[in-house]
Scaffold this active site. Structure first.
Site, PDB file in Angstrom:
ATOM      1  N   GLY A  15       0.835  -1.325   0.111  1.00  0.00           N
ATOM      2  CA  GLY A  15      -0.013  -0.042  -0.233  1.00  0.00           C
ATOM      3  C   GLY A  15       0.940   1.289   0.121  1.00  0.00           C
ATOM      4  N   LYS A  36      -0.221 -10.020  -0.266  1.00  0.00           N
ATOM      5  CA  LYS A  36      -1.127 -11.209  -0.266  1.00  0.00           C
ATOM      6  C   LYS A  36      -2.335 -11.192  -1.250  1.00  0.00           C
ATOM      7  CE  LYS A  36      -3.934  -9.880   3.703  1.00  0.00           C
ATOM      8  NZ  LYS A  36      -4.275 -10.096   5.003  1.00  0.00           N
ATOM      9  N   ALA A  47      -9.137   4.646  -0.308  1.00  0.00           N
ATOM     10  CA  ALA A  47      -8.997   6.144   0.470  1.00  0.00           C
ATOM     11  C   ALA A  47      -9.811   7.138  -0.788  1.00  0.00           C
ATOM     12  CB  ALA A  47      -7.587   6.319   0.751  1.00  0.00           C
ATOM     13  N   GLN A  48     -10.773   7.698  -0.069  1.00  0.00           N
ATOM     14  CA  GLN A  48     -11.357   8.773  -0.937  1.00  0.00           C
ATOM     15  C   GLN A  48     -10.938  10.169  -0.465  1.00  0.00           C
ATOM     16  OE1 GLN A  48     -15.529   7.934  -0.467  1.00  0.00           O
ATOM     17  NE2 GLN A  48     -15.604   5.967  -1.475  1.00  0.00           N
ATOM     18  N   GLU A 119     -12.400  18.278   6.567  1.00  0.00           N
ATOM     19  CA  GLU A 119     -12.944  16.813   6.942  1.00  0.00           C
ATOM     20  C   GLU A 119     -13.207  17.199   8.432  1.00  0.00           C
ATOM     21  OE1 GLU A 119     -10.668  13.741   5.629  1.00  0.00           O
ATOM     22  OE2 GLU A 119     -12.043  13.623   3.728  1.00  0.00           O
ATOM     23  N   ASP A 220      -2.548  -8.941  10.154  1.00  0.00           N
ATOM     24  CA  ASP A 220      -1.375  -9.924   9.787  1.00  0.00           C
ATOM     25  C   ASP A 220      -0.203  -9.311  10.533  1.00  0.00           C
ATOM     26  OD1 ASP A 220      -3.325 -11.119   8.492  1.00  0.00           O
ATOM     27  OD2 ASP A 220      -2.373 -11.481   6.770  1.00  0.00           O
ATOM     28  N   HIS A 241     -16.129   4.293  11.026  1.00  0.00           N
ATOM     29  CA  HIS A 241     -16.532   5.335  10.012  1.00  0.00           C
ATOM     30  C   HIS A 241     -17.886   5.737  10.051  1.00  0.00           C
ATOM     31  CE1 HIS A 241     -17.104   7.980   6.585  1.00  0.00           C
ATOM     32  NE2 HIS A 241     -15.673   8.203   6.552  1.00  0.00           N
ATOM     33  N   ARG A 287     -15.093  11.961  14.043  1.00  0.00           N
ATOM     34  CA  ARG A 287     -15.788  10.663  13.531  1.00  0.00           C
ATOM     35  C   ARG A 287     -16.249   9.734  14.740  1.00  0.00           C
ATOM     36  NH1 ARG A 287     -11.725   8.422   8.927  1.00  0.00           N
ATOM     37  NH2 ARG A 287     -12.477  10.134   7.510  1.00  0.00           N
ATOM     38  N   HIS A 348     -13.311   0.941  10.564  1.00  0.00           N
ATOM     39  CA  HIS A 348     -12.702   1.870   9.550  1.00  0.00           C
ATOM     40  C   HIS A 348     -11.103   1.785   9.614  1.00  0.00           C
ATOM     41  CE1 HIS A 348     -12.426   4.490   6.253  1.00  0.00           C
ATOM     42  NE2 HIS A 348     -11.911   5.422   6.904  1.00  0.00           N
ATOM     43  N   ARG A 383      -7.866   9.061  15.348  1.00  0.00           N
ATOM     44  CA  ARG A 383      -7.015   9.633  14.121  1.00  0.00           C
ATOM     45  C   ARG A 383      -8.028  10.677  13.560  1.00  0.00           C
ATOM     46  NH1 ARG A 383      -7.479   7.818   8.144  1.00  0.00           N
ATOM     47  NH2 ARG A 383      -9.833   7.414   8.745  1.00  0.00           N
ATOM     48  N   LEU A 389      -2.909   8.554   5.584  1.00  0.00           N
ATOM     49  CA  LEU A 389      -2.005   8.548   4.318  1.00  0.00           C
ATOM     50  C   LEU A 389      -0.964   9.127   4.625  1.00  0.00           C
ATOM     51  CD1 LEU A 389      -4.646   8.594   1.400  1.00  0.00           C
ATOM     52  CD2 LEU A 389      -3.264   6.585   2.101  1.00  0.00           C
TER      53      LEU A 389
HETATM   54  C1  LIG Z   1     -12.475   3.213   2.040  1.00  0.00           C
HETATM   55  C2  LIG Z   1     -11.329   3.852   2.943  1.00  0.00           C
HETATM   56  C3  LIG Z   1     -11.194   5.083   2.892  1.00  0.00           C
HETATM   57  C4  LIG Z   1     -10.138   5.906   3.138  1.00  0.00           C
HETATM   58  N1  LIG Z   1     -10.014   7.315   3.267  1.00  0.00           N
HETATM   59  C5  LIG Z   1      -8.676   7.772   3.736  1.00  0.00           C
HETATM   60  C6  LIG Z   1      -8.446   9.165   3.415  1.00  0.00           C
HETATM   61  O1  LIG Z   1      -9.054   9.782   2.607  1.00  0.00           O
HETATM   62  N2  LIG Z   1      -7.525   9.718   3.977  1.00  0.00           N
HETATM   63  C7  LIG Z   1      -6.558   9.013   4.731  1.00  0.00           C
HETATM   64  O2  LIG Z   1      -5.321   9.576   5.307  1.00  0.00           O
HETATM   65  N3  LIG Z   1      -6.735   7.564   4.981  1.00  0.00           N
HETATM   66  C8  LIG Z   1      -7.956   7.017   4.401  1.00  0.00           C
HETATM   67  N4  LIG Z   1      -8.181   5.800   4.738  1.00  0.00           N
HETATM   68  C9  LIG Z   1      -7.194   5.076   5.568  1.00  0.00           C
HETATM   69  C10 LIG Z   1      -6.123   4.902   4.796  1.00  0.00           C
HETATM   70  O3  LIG Z   1      -6.191   4.306   3.452  1.00  0.00           O
HETATM   71  C11 LIG Z   1      -5.096   3.499   5.418  1.00  0.00           C
HETATM   72  O4  LIG Z   1      -4.760   3.928   6.823  1.00  0.00           O
HETATM   73  C12 LIG Z   1      -3.678   3.530   4.527  1.00  0.00           C
HETATM   74  O5  LIG Z   1      -4.023   3.219   2.890  1.00  0.00           O
HETATM   75  C13 LIG Z   1      -3.062   2.326   4.990  1.00  0.00           C
HETATM   76  O6  LIG Z   1      -1.838   1.981   4.099  1.00  0.00           O
HETATM   77  P1  LIG Z   1      -0.985   0.877   4.304  1.00  0.00           P
HETATM   78  O7  LIG Z   1       0.114   0.990   3.176  1.00  0.00           O
HETATM   79  O8  LIG Z   1      -0.399   0.930   5.793  1.00  0.00           O
HETATM   80  O9  LIG Z   1      -2.009  -0.361   4.316  1.00  0.00           O
HETATM   81  P2  LIG Z   1      -2.499  -0.844   2.978  1.00  0.00           P
HETATM   82  O10 LIG Z   1      -3.073   0.112   1.878  1.00  0.00           O
HETATM   83  O11 LIG Z   1      -4.209  -1.677   3.571  1.00  0.00           O
HETATM   84  O12 LIG Z   1      -1.807  -1.986   2.399  1.00  0.00           O
HETATM   85  C14 LIG Z   1      -1.606  -3.291   3.262  1.00  0.00           C
HETATM   86  C15 LIG Z   1      -0.963  -4.174   2.422  1.00  0.00           C
HETATM   87  O13 LIG Z   1      -0.377  -5.219   3.145  1.00  0.00           O
HETATM   88  C16 LIG Z   1      -0.363  -6.539   2.484  1.00  0.00           C
HETATM   89  N5  LIG Z   1      -0.423  -7.652   3.462  1.00  0.00           N
HETATM   90  C17 LIG Z   1      -1.502  -7.504   4.574  1.00  0.00           C
HETATM   91  N6  LIG Z   1      -1.378  -8.779   5.229  1.00  0.00           N
HETATM   92  C18 LIG Z   1      -0.070  -9.401   4.437  1.00  0.00           C
HETATM   93  C19 LIG Z   1       0.402 -10.707   4.512  1.00  0.00           C
HETATM   94  N7  LIG Z   1       0.301 -11.272   5.686  1.00  0.00           N
HETATM   95  N8  LIG Z   1       1.348 -11.061   3.653  1.00  0.00           N
HETATM   96  C20 LIG Z   1       1.703 -10.344   2.626  1.00  0.00           C
HETATM   97  N9  LIG Z   1       1.105  -9.069   2.353  1.00  0.00           N
HETATM   98  C21 LIG Z   1       0.279  -8.798   3.239  1.00  0.00           C
HETATM   99  C22 LIG Z   1      -1.735  -6.102   1.514  1.00  0.00           C
HETATM  100  O14 LIG Z   1      -1.956  -7.078   0.443  1.00  0.00           O
HETATM  101  C23 LIG Z   1      -1.698  -4.887   1.002  1.00  0.00           C
HETATM  102  O15 LIG Z   1      -0.601  -4.979  -0.067  1.00  0.00           O
HETATM  103  C24 LIG Z   1      -9.279   5.096   4.089  1.00  0.00           C
HETATM  104  C25 LIG Z   1      -9.708   3.869   4.397  1.00  0.00           C
HETATM  105  C26 LIG Z   1     -10.555   3.147   3.641  1.00  0.00           C
HETATM  106  C27 LIG Z   1     -10.625   1.470   3.897  1.00  0.00           C
END
Ligand SMILES: Cc1cc2nc3c(=O)[nH]c(=O)nc-3n(C[C@H](O)[C@H](O)[C@H](O)COP(=O)(O)OP(=O)(O)OC[C@H]3O[C@@H](n4cnc5c(N)ncnc54)[C@H](O)[C@@H]3O)c2cc1C
Length: 544
Positions: A15, A36, A47-48, A119, A220, A241, A287, A348, A383, A389
């Site tokens: 991500g 995964k 994320a919107q 927001e 995980d 949320h 929120r 959320h 948060r 992000l």
């Molecule tokens: C619908 C929605 C809207 C949102 N809107 C906002 C917003 O507008 N602004 C904001 O700041 N935040 C927002 N958030 C929160 C934000 O999107 C997340 O906190 C952020 O994207 C997390 O990023 P990350 O890289 O930590 O994890 P993620 O983007 O969730 O990525 C996790 C990664 O880990 C991998 N993974 C997990 N477990 C394993 C494993 N065991 N082995 C291998 N790979 C694994 C997955 O495959 C994925 O690639 C939103 C979240 C959601 C769900």
């Protein structure tokens, strides 16, 4: 012969956190990124609303800091908040250089200025966005860039099972040496060895029955770090949320908070506004307050949803600002330019996680945690919207810098033992796994959700404890499948959430309990830190 892989750095998760960290490392570093699912699947893609940063001359770091501290209800680490917010403009610049197409030009403003939205919790407009699909714009840009880098190898459909540590191998020096990873398509466990390992696995909202998150959010990384001996903190603070679209076919579709930021109003089904009764900020309250207000009204009136109305705004404005939400609503038969849409709260965001420092370091040398998996101290007990992000980007850069500084002095891991292949086979117990999965998530939703009590938590603990034992039995006696790996992690994370909630004898931020409805101001606020060296989640072991 099982495959084994050797890289300088292993990043688990693709991500915003994982990919920006990979891109921040120099091209001389050989990197494996595993995911995964598909490489772009994860919360980031969905994320919107946007990403917060002080970019407007009328805004200040002090104001962004004050708002973040206010949302966090006394548990943020001030030095981490300041660090993150002061590094935000540089993170945005980096994204712009990579080509992330942020929406520009506020009406009546400078033609090239970013369009900033507002927001919940923010005292001013400071959220940059790419229409209402900011995460998609970021994730696709990051994936494209990563694919161009010859030093980065991407492994899709590879799920990490457990970290490999010096302690587990009986070595004198305990550090992270890599991970065992199931190649889901080949049905084979491979050892990935690296000098630095990064958990970027996202949050754990999938532990709840209703969630805005994709299936990847099964906690995980938190569970793996816990099993490897790392402290985990503030797991009781799960953000719900307030507004997910209520529809049987759209259980995880989120309606961005920016709809309220642009004037959307929450209403009861008979059209009565209600938020002013709960908070003077009304629809723009943080929120947790909005989610609790909706939960309260739904329970009080026995209704299945409330309404969100922005139909008083001109239709072209709604379609321009919320094209994704508008299109999804249309698919499901609602026209938000003409009528209110039905919404409910859903799990959320995981505020707690693996304890890290300003470099993203965990308690285990060689192991970093970045993004939603980590508990940096930025969010405290709640948060603020669009700070997550930002946290991914700022801490990815910080961890990358630390890895670069230390990599040359870090020895490569010794040969890693192969996984016992007899434990990789199709399970005839999938039905049990699915049943346990459903039971756990329902139990968490009903007993450890938006409003808690001592009794509900005790009930939840008994069920989670039993499930942990059952899962442990399947895990050690049967197979390794991705469903079972996730279930095992979810059960452990559920136990961490319940125990943390039981330890907090007050209501604060996102943790609200009817038994202690007030915030305890008689002592300084403190994190709930669970340490696997002194604390076991296994009742049977604890009681002997
Ligand atoms: C619908 C929605 C809207 C949102 N809107 C906002 C917003 O507008 N602004 C904001 O700041 N935040 C927002 N958030 C929160 C934000 O999107 C997340 O906190 C952020 O994207 C997390 O990023 P990350 O890289 O930590 O994890 P993620 O983007 O969730 O990525 C996790 C990664 O880990 C991998 N993974 C997990 N477990 C394993 C494993 N065991 N082995 C291998 N790979 C694994 C997955 O495959 C994925 O690639 C939103 C979240 C959601 C769900």
């Amino acid at each position: 012969m099982p495959a084994s892989h050797h890289h300088d750095v292993l990043i688990i998760g693709s991500g915003a956190a994982g990919l920006s960290l990979a891109l921040r490392l120099p091209e001389t570093v050989r990197i494996a990124v595993i995911a995964k699912s598909r490489i772009d699947e994860g919360c980031t893609l969905y994320a919107q609303g946007g990403i917060s940063a002080v970019t407007d001359p009328s805004d200040t770091f002090e104001s962004h800091i004050a708002d973040t501290l206010d949302a966090g209800a006394g548990l943020n680490k001030p030095e981490v908040v300041r660090y993150t917010i002061e590094h935000a403009p540089a993170a945005i610049e980096w994204l712009v250089e990579l080509g992330v197409p942020f929406t520009r030009h506020a009406a009546g403003g400078e033609p090239d200025a970013f369009h900033l939205t507002r927001e919940g919790g923010h005292s001013t407009r400071r959220v940059l966005h790419a229409a209402d699909a900011t995460g998609r714009a970021m994730e696709t840009t990051l994936v494209d860039e990563t694919r161009k880098r010859p030093n980065i190898t991407l492994f899709e459909n590879h799920i990490a099972i457990d970290l490999i540590t010096g302690a587990k191998l009986g070595l004198d020096e305990n550090r992270c040496l890599g991970a065992y990873v199931l190649d889901i398509n080949a049905h084979r466990v491979e050892a990935f060895a690296a000098r630095g390992v990064v958990l970027a696995t996202g949050g754990a909202s999938k532990v709840y029955l209703y969630t805005s998150n994709p299936d990847t959010s099964s906690g995980d990384g938190i569970a793996m770090a816990w099993r490897a001996g790392c402290r985990v903190a503030n797991m009781e603070f799960n953000q719900f949320h307030p507004t997910c679209l209520f529809h049987p076919q759209a259980k995880s579709f989120l309606v961005t908070e920016a709809v309220r930021g642009e004037g959307g109003q929450l209403l009861l089904p008979d059209g009565t506004p209600f938020m002013e009764r709960f908070d003077e900020r009304g629809n723009l309250a943080p929120r947790d307050i909005v989610a609790r207000a909706i939960d309260h009204e739904m329970k009080r009136l026995g209704i299945e949803y409330v309404l969100l109305d922005i139909s008083h705004k001109p239709a072209p404005f709604i379609k321009e600002h919320f094209p994704t939400v508008y299109a999804r609503c249309r698919e499901l038969g609602y026209d938000m330019t003409l009528e209110p849409i039905p919404v409910v709260p859903a799990a959320h965001y995981t505020c707690g996680g693996v304890v890290t420092d300003l470099h993203g370091r965990t308690d285990l040398p060689g192991l970093y945690a970045v993004g939603e998996v980590a508990c940096t101290g930025l969010h405290g007990a709640n948060r603020m919207a669009s700070n997550s992000l930002l946290e991914c980007l700022v801490f990815a850069a910080a961890a990358a810098a630390h890895i670069v500084d230390t990599l040359a002095d870090t020895q490569g891991p010794p040969p890693l033992p192969a996984w016992d292949e007899s434990r990789v086979r199709d399970s005839d117990e999938e039905v049990v796994v699915m049943h346990n999965w459903d039971e756990l998530r329902r139990c968490m939703w009903n007993y450890v959700g938006i409003v808690r009590t001592n009794k509900r938590l005790e009930r939840a603990w008994r069920r989670a404890d039993l499930l942990q034992h059952e899962i442990h039995e399947y895990y050690s006696n049967f197979t390794v499948s991705s469903d079972l790996i996730e279930l095992r992690n979810l059960a452990q994370v559920a136990a961490l959430i319940i125990r943390s909630a039981q330890l907090r004898k007050e209501s604060r931020g996102l943790h609200y309990t009817l038994d202690y409805p007030l915030t305890d101001s008689s002592r300084p606020p403190a994190d709930t830190v669970l340490d696997p060296r002194t604390f076991t989640l296994d009742t049977a072991r604890k009681t002997g």
